[in-house]
Design an enzyme around this catalytic site. Structure first.
Site, short mmCIF file in Angstrom:
data_model
loop_
_atom_site.label_atom_id
_atom_site.label_comp_id
_atom_site.label_asym_id
_atom_site.label_seq_id
_atom_site.Cartn_x
_atom_site.Cartn_y
_atom_site.Cartn_z
N SER A 140 16.58 95.67 -4.34
CA SER A 140 16.06 94.45 -4.97
C SER A 140 15.02 93.87 -4.03
O SER A 140 15.13 94.02 -2.80
CB SER A 140 17.18 93.43 -5.15
N TYR A 152 24.06 89.33 -1.32
CA TYR A 152 23.25 90.27 -2.11
C TYR A 152 22.11 90.84 -1.28
O TYR A 152 21.85 92.05 -1.29
CB TYR A 152 22.73 89.49 -3.32
N LYS A 156 21.54 94.71 -0.31
CA LYS A 156 20.34 95.43 -0.75
C LYS A 156 19.51 95.89 0.47
O LYS A 156 18.89 96.96 0.43
CB LYS A 156 19.50 94.56 -1.68
N ILE A 185 13.33 91.03 -13.65
CA ILE A 185 13.43 91.89 -14.84
C ILE A 185 14.36 91.25 -15.86
O ILE A 185 15.42 90.73 -15.51
CB ILE A 185 13.96 93.30 -14.46
#
Ligand code: NAI
Length: 244
Positions: A140, A152, A156, A185
């Site tokens: 990401s 997160y 990542k 996205i």
């Protein structure tokens, strides 16, 4: 066209919906046989049906190392060779550092990082033996660091480092490994954002639109193909230019 994938067998994780489903459909459209993995077995089966071309869906928690090892062994036995691995399954449990719980930290690290390692180890070992493989890990843009995403971003960032290490380790065996970093996205993950945060993200994108799963899927398909035979260890952002 060498970006075609006829005769290739691909595992795509988290492909019951969102970006993973887009990737599974794109690989299938280019001729690959896709093994669709998701926590949600019904969604996996539905994606497989849409894919056609001998695709099948499997219910699997990618963070369960024993289940991953068993699954990969059974797929190798059934299909002979796995040519493509796309680690896409991911979750987010955002919170500011001072409010982040152990559970939020552990669950994100388990699904977004450890699971990628489990699949890369199991499938990468097989690819090494066959002297062929294409691994694409979905990281990401947040890997660079992001407010409210220490868990997160750390996971990542770990995916990026893991991918680059695998690329170095397995290059001599004709196995490539690349990371794709989606920007913003349109999936259930982003549609669940508060409206204000959603609009603030949109305002930062030079191409002036949210991305779609197909935007990411086409890049993944390229990296999975023989067109990208000389590309490994790269970290490619698919984000409409938002890092410019
Ligand atoms: P999503 O939430 O729409 O879909 C994720 C899929 O993964 C779901 O079908 C879910 O059931 C499955 N999954 C979750 N945990 C699992 C587990 N333990 N085992 C098996 N399957 C599991 O997510 P989205 O937006 O499609 O994201 C896909 C990947 O792209 C993730 O790795 C995410 O971090 C990454 N990404 C997404 C961005 C976006 O803007 N949507 C931006 C940057 C990265």
């Amino acid at each position: 066209m060498s970006s075609q994938l006829q005769g290739k067998c691909a595992i795509v994780t988290g492909a019951g919906r969102g970006i993973g489903r887009g990737i599974a459909l794109e690989l299938a459209q280019r001729g690959a046989q896709v093994l669709v993995v998701d926590m949600d077995g019904e969604a996996a089966a539905a994606t497989a049906e849409q894919c056609g071309g001998g695709a099948s869906g499997y219910q699997l928690d990618v963070s369960d190392v024993h289940a991953v090892n068993e699954f990969v062994a059974s797929m190798i036995e059934a299909h002979g060779q796995i040519h493509i691995l796309v680690n896409n399954a991911g979750i987010n449990r955002d919170a500011m550092l001072h409010k982040m719980t152990d559970e939020q930290w552990d669950s994100v690290l388990a699904v977004d990082l450890s699971a990628v390692f489990y699949f890369c180890r199991a499938v990468g070992t097989h690819m090494r033996e066959h002297s062929y493989g294409r691994i694409v890990n979905i990281a990401s843009a947040s890997w660079m660091g992001n407010i409210g995403q220490t868990n997160y971003a750390a996971a990542k960032g770990g995916v990026v480092s893991l991918t680059r290490s695998i690329a170095k380790e397995l290059a001599f065996k004709n196995v490539t490994a690349n990371a794709v970093c989606p920007g913003f996205i349109e999936t259930e993950m982003t549609l669940s954002m508060p409206e204000e945060a959603f609009n603030a993200m949109l305002a930062k994108i030079p191409l002036r639109r949210i991305g779609h799963p197909e935007d990411v899927a086409r890049v993944v398909a390229f990296l999975s193909s023989d067109d990208a035979a000389y590309v490994t260890g790269e970290v490619l952002t698919v984000g409409g230019g938002f890092r410019l």
